[in-house]
Design an enzyme around this catalytic site. Structure first.
Site, PDB file in Angstrom:
ATOM      1  N   ARG A  72       0.870  -1.177   0.000  1.00 31.26           N
ATOM      2  CA  ARG A  72       0.000   0.000   0.000  1.00 31.26           C
ATOM      3  C   ARG A  72       0.912   1.234   0.000  1.00 31.26           C
ATOM      4  O   ARG A  72       2.118   1.123   0.132  1.00 31.26           O
ATOM      5  CB  ARG A  72      -0.949  -0.030   1.202  1.00 31.26           C
ATOM      6  CG  ARG A  72      -0.270  -0.476   2.484  1.00 31.26           C
ATOM      7  CD  ARG A  72      -0.802   0.193   3.681  1.00 31.26           C
ATOM      8  NE  ARG A  72      -0.675   1.630   3.602  1.00 31.26           N
ATOM      9  CZ  ARG A  72       0.460   2.290   3.834  1.00 31.26           C
ATOM     10  NH1 ARG A  72       1.582   1.660   4.142  1.00 31.26           N
ATOM     11  NH2 ARG A  72       0.484   3.598   3.740  1.00 31.26           N
ATOM     12  N   GLY A  73       0.264   2.398  -0.125  1.00 29.69           N
ATOM     13  CA  GLY A  73       1.058   3.616  -0.274  1.00 29.69           C
ATOM     14  C   GLY A  73       1.277   3.836  -1.754  1.00 29.69           C
ATOM     15  O   GLY A  73       1.676   2.898  -2.484  1.00 29.69           O
TER      16      GLY A  73
ATOM     17  N   GLN B  24      -3.216   2.616   9.574  1.00 33.45           N
ATOM     18  CA  GLN B  24      -1.881   2.730   8.968  1.00 33.45           C
ATOM     19  C   GLN B  24      -0.901   3.441   9.909  1.00 33.45           C
ATOM     20  O   GLN B  24       0.312   3.339   9.753  1.00 33.45           O
ATOM     21  CB  GLN B  24      -1.953   3.481   7.637  1.00 33.45           C
ATOM     22  CG  GLN B  24      -2.547   2.687   6.490  1.00 33.45           C
ATOM     23  CD  GLN B  24      -4.026   2.928   6.332  1.00 33.45           C
ATOM     24  OE1 GLN B  24      -4.722   3.259   7.275  1.00 33.45           O
ATOM     25  NE2 GLN B  24      -4.529   2.767   5.123  1.00 33.45           N
TER      26      GLN B  24
ATOM     27  N   ASP C   8      -1.759  10.732  -2.485  1.00 35.18           N
ATOM     28  CA  ASP C   8      -2.061   9.669  -3.452  1.00 35.18           C
ATOM     29  C   ASP C   8      -2.251  10.228  -4.849  1.00 35.18           C
ATOM     30  O   ASP C   8      -2.072   9.524  -5.858  1.00 35.18           O
ATOM     31  CB  ASP C   8      -3.302   8.903  -3.021  1.00 35.18           C
ATOM     32  CG  ASP C   8      -2.940   8.021  -1.843  1.00 35.18           C
ATOM     33  OD1 ASP C   8      -2.883   8.532  -0.726  1.00 35.18           O
ATOM     34  OD2 ASP C   8      -2.653   6.836  -2.076  1.00 35.18           O
TER      35      ASP C   8
ATOM     36  N   ASN D 216      -5.231  12.560  -0.096  1.00 36.92           N
ATOM     37  CA  ASN D 216      -4.443  11.675   0.775  1.00 36.92           C
ATOM     38  C   ASN D 216      -5.426  10.955   1.704  1.00 36.92           C
ATOM     39  O   ASN D 216      -6.640  11.192   1.643  1.00 36.92           O
ATOM     40  CB  ASN D 216      -3.411  12.495   1.571  1.00 36.92           C
ATOM     41  CG  ASN D 216      -2.410  11.606   2.294  1.00 36.92           C
ATOM     42  OD1 ASN D 216      -1.846  10.688   1.684  1.00 36.92           O
ATOM     43  ND2 ASN D 216      -2.188  11.837   3.570  1.00 36.92           N
ATOM     44  N   LYS D 217      -4.902  10.099   2.539  1.00 37.37           N
ATOM     45  CA  LYS D 217      -5.747   9.286   3.415  1.00 37.37           C
ATOM     46  C   LYS D 217      -6.779  10.133   4.145  1.00 37.37           C
ATOM     47  O   LYS D 217      -6.465  11.223   4.622  1.00 37.37           O
ATOM     48  CB  LYS D 217      -4.844   8.560   4.428  1.00 37.37           C
ATOM     49  CG  LYS D 217      -5.520   7.625   5.379  1.00 37.37           C
ATOM     50  CD  LYS D 217      -6.395   6.600   4.705  1.00 37.37           C
ATOM     51  CE  LYS D 217      -5.651   5.759   3.681  1.00 37.37           C
ATOM     52  NZ  LYS D 217      -6.551   4.938   2.846  1.00 37.37           N
TER      53      LYS D 217
HETATM   54  O1  MRU Z   1      -4.786   3.303   1.556  1.00 31.49           O
HETATM   55  P1  MRU Z   1      -3.294   3.453   1.629  1.00 31.49           P
HETATM   56  O2  MRU Z   1      -2.721   2.929   2.903  1.00 31.49           O
HETATM   57  O3  MRU Z   1      -2.612   2.928   0.406  1.00 31.49           O
HETATM   58  O4  MRU Z   1      -3.103   5.024   1.650  1.00 31.49           O
HETATM   59  C1  MRU Z   1      -1.812   5.542   1.755  1.00 31.49           C
HETATM   60  C2  MRU Z   1      -1.779   6.998   1.899  1.00 31.49           C
HETATM   61  O5  MRU Z   1      -2.789   7.675   1.941  1.00 31.49           O
HETATM   62  C3  MRU Z   1      -0.425   7.621   1.892  1.00 31.49           C
HETATM   63  O6  MRU Z   1      -0.412   8.768   2.676  1.00 31.49           O
HETATM   64  C4  MRU Z   1      -0.060   8.015   0.445  1.00 31.49           C
HETATM   65  O7  MRU Z   1      -0.214   6.914  -0.398  1.00 31.49           O
HETATM   66  C5  MRU Z   1       1.311   8.519   0.344  1.00 31.49           C
HETATM   67  S1  MRU Z   1       2.468   7.204   0.509  1.00 31.49           S
HETATM   68  C6  MRU Z   1       4.025   7.806   0.371  1.00 31.49           C
END
Ligand code: MRU
Length: 342
Positions: A52-53, A199, A239, A249-250
């Site tokens: 993820r990320g 996370q 993202d 972002n999240k």
């Molecule tokens: O749903 P996820 O865990 O993939 O979401 C991740 C995020 O929102 C991170 O902040 C984003 O991807 C940046 S990662 C360097």
């Protein structure tokens, strides 16, 4: 994917004709590595959030293309492989950026060479991510150095996990924190839990591994800490960043940006250029992933109660003090200078 990176829990690495990932659904309680051998394995790893990320999703998708072409490298197969991987998660643009890059390079390559070219290009994407994030660390370091002039510990707040676990190496939001630590600057990170998938526990895990002082908080405690002056700087990842600087972002990031603005705390977004979607004019056009109600956990009331679970939110450019990339720091309204070809 430097050799050093594979000495410890590398998020992704090649192993012959397969790819080994650190299964993030098992962290922080267990460190389990999983071998991806097929397109289906790669698509599952992204969908189920074993990886993820945004940057790591992009690198995994690129390797997924290489895995998917193992027995058939025809145009038709390439299109099917890309379509399958593109459908895994909608918000992180790095996924689509990596797939389109793979498509471009592979379409230009002779059929017989495609498998080798696919592995080579996926490797290049992974290595470039590592280099970009190292540069983000150096470019973001002055933000922390500036605050540290008083000599006190610098308190950084982050959200979700935008650390090394979310990338091939170094992280994005946490890269300046690691750079500060390496420079001997005393730094402490407020880590928000990040409901519903927690996370923040991944962030706490990797900060603990790296020896960076940190404190876990409930998401809803962030406003109070910002009000009390306990945060010097907020740095988050992204993202997808639209051309006008709005950043997805999240979910929960936007609330932190609002509270940071209300209390005069700088709010920065750190992301590689692969996260900027110049074809997307503003945050309103960013697709927001809606995830399953089950992520709320069994403790959530009556199953008949409807649940909405948007996984991301959009922070308007006006609330962002600056965007840190491998090219430097830009105001959200100045991203045009980083457009490919400029
Ligand atoms: O749903 P996820 O865990 O993939 O979401 C991740 C995020 O929102 C991170 O902040 C984003 O991807 C940046 S990662 C360097």
């Amino acid at each position: 994917m430097s050799p050093e990176a594979t000495d410890y829990a590398a998020t992704i690495r090649e192993d012959g004709n397969s790819v080994v990932i650190l299964d993030q659904t098992r962290l922080p309680s267990e460190t389990v590595f999983v071998s991806l051998n097929t397109l289906a394995d790669a698509a599952h790893a992204i969908r189920a959030m074993q990886v993820r990320g945004a940057p790591l999703i992009g690198a995994t998708a690129a390797y997924g293309v290489a895995l998917g072409l193992a027995d058939d490298a025809s145009d038709a197969r390439l299109n099917r492989v890309i379509e399958t991987l593109a459908a895994t998660r909608p918000t992180a643009i790095n996924l689509h950026w990596a797939l389109e890059r793979m498509r471009r390079v592979l379409q230009e390559s002779a059929l017989a060479a495609r498998r080798d070219v696919a592995w080579k290009e996926a490797r290049a994407i992974a290595n470039e991510d590592e280099a970009a994030n190292a540069a983000i660390g150096q470019n973001g370091l002055p933000l922390i150095e500036r605050i540290c002039r008083s000599g006190d510990v610098v308190n950084v707040m982050t959200h979700c996990n935008a650390g090394r676990l979310a990338t091939v190496e170094h992280g994005t939001a946490l890269a300046p924190v690691y750079a500060a630590q390496a420079a001997g600057i005393p730094v402490h990170v407020w880590v928000s839990e990040t409901r519903p998938r927690n996370q923040g526990l991944l962030t706490a895990w990797e900060l603990r591994e790296a020896g960076v002082p940190h404190t876990l908080i409930a998401d809803n405690a962030a406003g109070l800490l910002l009000m009390q002056g306990k945060v010097d700087l907020v740095i988050v990842g992204a993202d997808r960043i639209a051309a006008n600087g709005d950043a997805a972002n999240k979910v929960g990031t936007y609330l932190k940006a609002l509270a940071a603005r209300a209390h005069g705390v700088p709010f920065y977004v750190a992301a590689p250029l692969s996260t900027i979607d110049f074809a997307c004019p503003s945050g309103a056009a960013i697709p927001i992933e809606e995830r399953a109600a089950e992520e709320f956990g069994v403790a959530v009331g009556n199953p008949a109660t409807p649940v909405a679970n948007p996984a991301f939110d959009v922070t308007p450019a006006a609330l962002i003090s600056g965007i840190v990339s491998e090219r430097g720091i830009a105001q959200a309204g100045e991203l045009g200078q980083w457009r490919p070809g400029t």
